[in-house]
Design an enzyme around this catalytic site. Structure first.
Site, PDB file in Angstrom:
ATOM      1  N   THR A 299       0.865  -1.175   0.000  1.00  0.00           N
ATOM      2  CA  THR A 299       0.000   0.000   0.000  1.00  0.00           C
ATOM      3  C   THR A 299       0.898   1.220   0.000  1.00  0.00           C
ATOM      4  O   THR A 299       1.646   1.463   0.945  1.00  0.00           O
ATOM      5  CB  THR A 299      -0.932   0.007   1.221  1.00  0.00           C
ATOM      6  OG1 THR A 299      -1.751  -1.151   1.185  1.00  0.00           O
ATOM      7  CG2 THR A 299      -1.810   1.251   1.223  1.00  0.00           C
TER       8      THR A 299
ATOM      9  N   LYS B 290      -7.180   1.267  -2.894  1.00  0.00           N
ATOM     10  CA  LYS B 290      -6.788   0.860  -1.545  1.00  0.00           C
ATOM     11  C   LYS B 290      -6.988   1.992  -0.547  1.00  0.00           C
ATOM     12  O   LYS B 290      -7.371   1.768   0.601  1.00  0.00           O
ATOM     13  CB  LYS B 290      -5.337   0.384  -1.531  1.00  0.00           C
ATOM     14  CG  LYS B 290      -4.866  -0.135  -0.161  1.00  0.00           C
ATOM     15  CD  LYS B 290      -5.677  -1.327   0.330  1.00  0.00           C
ATOM     16  CE  LYS B 290      -5.257  -1.768   1.730  1.00  0.00           C
ATOM     17  NZ  LYS B 290      -3.921  -2.397   1.761  1.00  0.00           N
TER      18      LYS B 290
ATOM     19  N   LYS C 152       0.383   5.028   8.327  1.00  0.00           N
ATOM     20  CA  LYS C 152       0.980   5.388   7.034  1.00  0.00           C
ATOM     21  C   LYS C 152      -0.076   5.453   5.945  1.00  0.00           C
ATOM     22  O   LYS C 152      -0.132   6.412   5.163  1.00  0.00           O
ATOM     23  CB  LYS C 152       2.061   4.368   6.678  1.00  0.00           C
ATOM     24  CG  LYS C 152       2.664   4.500   5.288  1.00  0.00           C
ATOM     25  CD  LYS C 152       2.056   3.523   4.266  1.00  0.00           C
ATOM     26  CE  LYS C 152       2.322   2.075   4.618  1.00  0.00           C
ATOM     27  NZ  LYS C 152       1.797   1.160   3.586  1.00  0.00           N
TER      28      LYS C 152
END
Length: 301
Positions: A102, A177, A245
């Site tokens: 990701t 995502k 993150k």
């Protein structure tokens, strides 16, 4: 690829919580597997089963039809693909490069552009499903990049996941995502507030889960992680620091689109608190600590 068998030489870089299972599935169906990980001991079980250890990631790329990576942060992705001697420097002609980390949509586009200039194909293909999905080969895989490269790589994706979707040009997998992580972030806040409220009201949290899990509030997170929250099982299927993150990338992208996402901003604030308290390597269900007064103690092993 061997024409007679249809088997490929596949490189796999990153053998963490999810990567170790994903690489194992590729090995199980008979593809030649070459692996690299910063910590070699994480590759030992795969090597024992027939994988080939490579001393650096460039050696992986030089010998493979397809290279798959799943690492930690966008900075790691940039390093392994764009640094001298990295994947793009060493990849063989016609190779397909698949990053399943990701990461940043912009970085995915930069990698794809450089790959195309070199006669290579690069796909961004982040996944959802965590450790359980990786272990069961049941991941949701969202892919951005060239449609022909996606079609060529699809048999590999179908080894790893149950849902495989081409979402558009380079960067589209990462944008998808981000949408996934946005939904998870606010849902986790809701699940934790549900259970914190139930406890404060004197209800059985387990019984509350049983009831609300059959109604309109039901969700994968409520039913899958709710029992872990009740049991104070904070073992990671996905690390909190990685989730922070992801949320940060999503908020940066939203800001660039002039889109306000207050629910996501709140979730990141709460999760950042847990990282600051030393819980970054617990699972995302540990968000309950922000509500249950157990921040600062009861670290999961």
């Amino acid at each position: 690829m061997t024409a007679e068998t249809g088997k490929m030489t596949v490189g796999f870089i990153g053998l963490g919580i999810m990567g170790q299972y994903m690489a194992g599935h590729i090995l199980d169906v008979g593809h030649v597997l070459r692996v690299f990980n910063r910590s070699r001991h994480k590759a030992e079980a795969l090597v024992d089963r027939g994988a080939v250890w490579c001393d650096n990631l460039g050696d992986v790329a030089a010998e493979c039809d397809v290279v798959i990576s799943i690492v930690g942060y966008p900075a790691d992705v940039e390093e392994i693909y764009l640094s001298p001697g990295g994947i793009l420097d060493r990849a063989r002609d016609g190779a397909i490069l698949i990053d399943m980390t990701t990461s940043s949509p912009d970085l995915a586009r930069r990698i794809a552009d450089r790959a195309a200039a070199q006669g290579l194909s690069a796909l961004d293909a982040p996944v959802s499903g965590g450790e359980g999905g990786a272990k069961a080969a049941a991941l949701a895989i969202m892919v951005g990049g060239d449609p022909d490269a996606f079609a060529a790589a699809r048999p590999l994706f179908e080894i790893l996941g149950k849902t495989v979707s081409h979402m558009g040009p380079a960067g589209s997998g990462q944008h998808t995502k981000m949408a996934n992580q946005i939904a998870i972030a606010s849902t986790m806040v809701g699940v934790c507030e549900c259970l914190a409220y139930a406890k404060a009201a004197g209800l059985s949290q387990a019984a509350t889960l049983d009831v609300v899990g059959t109604g309109a509030a039901s969700s994968f997170l409520l039913k899958g992680l709710g029992p872990k929250i009740v049991a104070e099982d904070f073992s990671p299927g996905f690390f909190i620091h990685h989730f922070v993150k992801d949320m940060s990338i999503a908020l940066e992208e939203a800001e660039a689109m002039q889109l306000s996402l207050p629910g996501l901003a709140l979730a990141r604030k709460l999760y950042r608190q847990l990282v600051e308290e030393g819980f970054g390597e617990e699972g995302t269900q540990a968000l309950i600590r922000a509500y249950a007064g157990i921040v600062g103690g009861n670290h999961a092993a």
